[in-house]
Design an enzyme around this catalytic site. Sequence first.
Site, PDB file in Angstrom:
ATOM      1  N   ASN A   1      -5.074  12.496   0.732  1.00 51.18           N
ATOM      2  CA  ASN A   1      -4.190  11.613   1.503  1.00 51.18           C
ATOM      3  C   ASN A   1      -5.068  10.843   2.488  1.00 51.18           C
ATOM      4  OD1 ASN A   1      -1.464  10.699   2.073  1.00 51.18           O
ATOM      5  ND2 ASN A   1      -1.654  11.728   4.034  1.00 51.18           N
ATOM      6  N   LYS A   2      -4.462   9.958   3.238  1.00 52.82           N
ATOM      7  CA  LYS A   2      -5.200   9.093   4.170  1.00 52.82           C
ATOM      8  C   LYS A   2      -6.197   9.876   5.013  1.00 52.82           C
ATOM      9  CE  LYS A   2      -5.144   5.621   4.325  1.00 52.82           C
ATOM     10  NZ  LYS A   2      -6.193   4.780   3.682  1.00 52.82           N
TER      11      LYS A   2
ATOM     12  N   ARG B   1       0.871  -1.180   0.000  1.00 56.74           N
ATOM     13  CA  ARG B   1       0.000   0.000   0.000  1.00 56.74           C
ATOM     14  C   ARG B   1       0.907   1.228   0.000  1.00 56.74           C
ATOM     15  NH1 ARG B   1       2.457   1.967   3.720  1.00 56.74           N
ATOM     16  NH2 ARG B   1       0.965   3.661   3.698  1.00 56.74           N
ATOM     17  N   GLY B   2       0.262   2.406  -0.141  1.00 53.61           N
ATOM     18  CA  GLY B   2       1.044   3.636  -0.316  1.00 53.61           C
ATOM     19  C   GLY B   2       1.112   3.917  -1.807  1.00 53.61           C
ATOM     20  N   ALA B   3       0.829   5.168  -2.185  1.00 49.72           N
ATOM     21  CA  ALA B   3       0.636   5.489  -3.602  1.00 49.72           C
ATOM     22  C   ALA B   3       1.804   5.053  -4.508  1.00 49.72           C
ATOM     23  CB  ALA B   3       0.331   6.981  -3.747  1.00 49.72           C
TER      24      ALA B   3
ATOM     25  N   ARG C   1      -7.401  -0.067  -6.702  1.00 49.71           N
ATOM     26  CA  ARG C   1      -7.546   1.013  -5.711  1.00 49.71           C
ATOM     27  C   ARG C   1      -7.704   2.326  -6.477  1.00 49.71           C
ATOM     28  NH1 ARG C   1      -4.174   1.177  -0.435  1.00 49.71           N
ATOM     29  NH2 ARG C   1      -6.050   2.312   0.141  1.00 49.71           N
TER      30      ARG C   1
ATOM     31  N   ASP D   1      -1.832  10.890  -2.089  1.00 49.75           N
ATOM     32  CA  ASP D   1      -2.246   9.842  -3.036  1.00 49.75           C
ATOM     33  C   ASP D   1      -2.604  10.411  -4.402  1.00 49.75           C
ATOM     34  OD1 ASP D   1      -2.807   8.731  -0.194  1.00 49.75           O
ATOM     35  OD2 ASP D   1      -2.603   7.021  -1.551  1.00 49.75           O
TER      36      ASP D   1
HETATM   37  O1  MRU Z   1      -4.450   3.310   2.214  1.00 48.78           O
HETATM   38  P1  MRU Z   1      -2.961   3.490   2.101  1.00 48.78           P
HETATM   39  O2  MRU Z   1      -2.204   2.926   3.247  1.00 48.78           O
HETATM   40  O3  MRU Z   1      -2.447   3.021   0.755  1.00 48.78           O
HETATM   41  O4  MRU Z   1      -2.782   5.065   2.142  1.00 48.78           O
HETATM   42  C1  MRU Z   1      -1.483   5.580   2.044  1.00 48.78           C
HETATM   43  C2  MRU Z   1      -1.409   7.032   2.222  1.00 48.78           C
HETATM   44  O5  MRU Z   1      -2.392   7.732   2.349  1.00 48.78           O
HETATM   45  C3  MRU Z   1      -0.030   7.640   2.102  1.00 48.78           C
HETATM   46  O6  MRU Z   1       0.094   8.722   2.950  1.00 48.78           O
HETATM   47  C4  MRU Z   1       0.181   8.084   0.658  1.00 48.78           C
HETATM   48  O7  MRU Z   1      -0.044   7.014  -0.222  1.00 48.78           O
HETATM   49  C5  MRU Z   1       1.520   8.631   0.426  1.00 48.78           C
HETATM   50  S1  MRU Z   1       2.729   7.347   0.426  1.00 48.78           S
HETATM   51  C6  MRU Z   1       4.222   7.929   0.009  1.00 48.78           C
END
Ligand code: MRU
Length: 349
Positions: free
Chosen positions: A252-253, A50-52, A94, A242
């Site tokens: 973002n999250k 996970r993470g963009a 996603r 994201d």
């Molecule tokens: O749902 P996730 O864990 O994929 O969400 C991740 C985030 O919101 C991060 O802050 C974002 O992707 C930036 S990662 C460098």
Amino acid sequence: MKVKGNIKPIEWCGSYVDLIDQTKLPYEYTTVKIDTYEKMGTAIKDMLVRGAPAIGVSAAFGLTLGAMSLENEQSWDDFYSKLTKIADYLKSTRPTAVNLKWAVDIQIKLVESYKDKSIKEAIKALEENSIKILNDDITINKNIGDNGAVIIHKGARILTHCNAGSLATAGYGTALGVIRSAFANDPTIQVYADETRPRQQGARLTAWECIQENIPVTLVTDGMCGYMMSKNMIDVVLVGADRIAANGDAANKIGTFTVAIVAKAFGIPFYVAAPLSTIDTSIESGEGIPIEERNKEEITHINGKLVCPECVNVFNPGFDVTPADYITGIITEVGILKPDYKKSIKDVF
Ligand code: MRU
């Protein structure tokens, strides 16, 4: 478990990908072998990765695996039409993080340029480009880290939300990359990681990453930011993103926007760290960013245990959008973009 620095969440092993299973951290450090595009799609959906930026890199390899499964197609047209269906499937796993679409679209464009060559050659090119996307991501993050470190003053107390670290990228991280670079110059900085309900990426992943590298970290809950800022405990907020719209609005999250509002109320700088691949210039403002809704069990259960009445209604958006007005700067690999973002973003594209 014996992991220290240099965390590599995604590793290409020639015919498969090894992914760190992020759903098991911090209790267990295990990797999972991903040898089909279907397994990659499921790993992204279920958030093993996970993470963009990390899901972008993973999807690039996912498409390579999909192409490998089509090696024996009789015609280019069959190969291409099946591959574009795999691309659509991967992109659907996603919806919010634009890096996923970005990486898959780059790969499809590359395949198109191989139309007059063999399927084998196209697959090889996809494999090589996936490796390039992975390596470039690490370099980009290091540049983001160095560009951002200049805004972190000596002994700064930094609040971060979710996980924008090595685990969320191919390595090094965006917001946590800035923290890594700042820490290399000044070991007296302090990180406050908020836990990031419901999936607790801050508690499970950011705190774990900081501890691996001896970066001083204190875990707090999401609701504490107002209290902490009112008590002058935070100097700067650093988060990832994201998807960033052409006007600088940043998804973002979930919970990021709340932190930004409180930071603005107390005059605390709020920075977003992200690669240019997270900026979606096709979307004018945050209004156009699709927000993923996730399953209710993420909220109703903790570690498999029901924590509320079973029949309660649940609303679980995975992300929120922080309007550009709340963002002091967007730290990228080419420098720190400042308001007016419509102009500063246009200038780099
Ligand atoms: O749902 P996730 O864990 O994929 O969400 C991740 C985030 O919101 C991060 O802050 C974002 O992707 C930036 S990662 C460098």
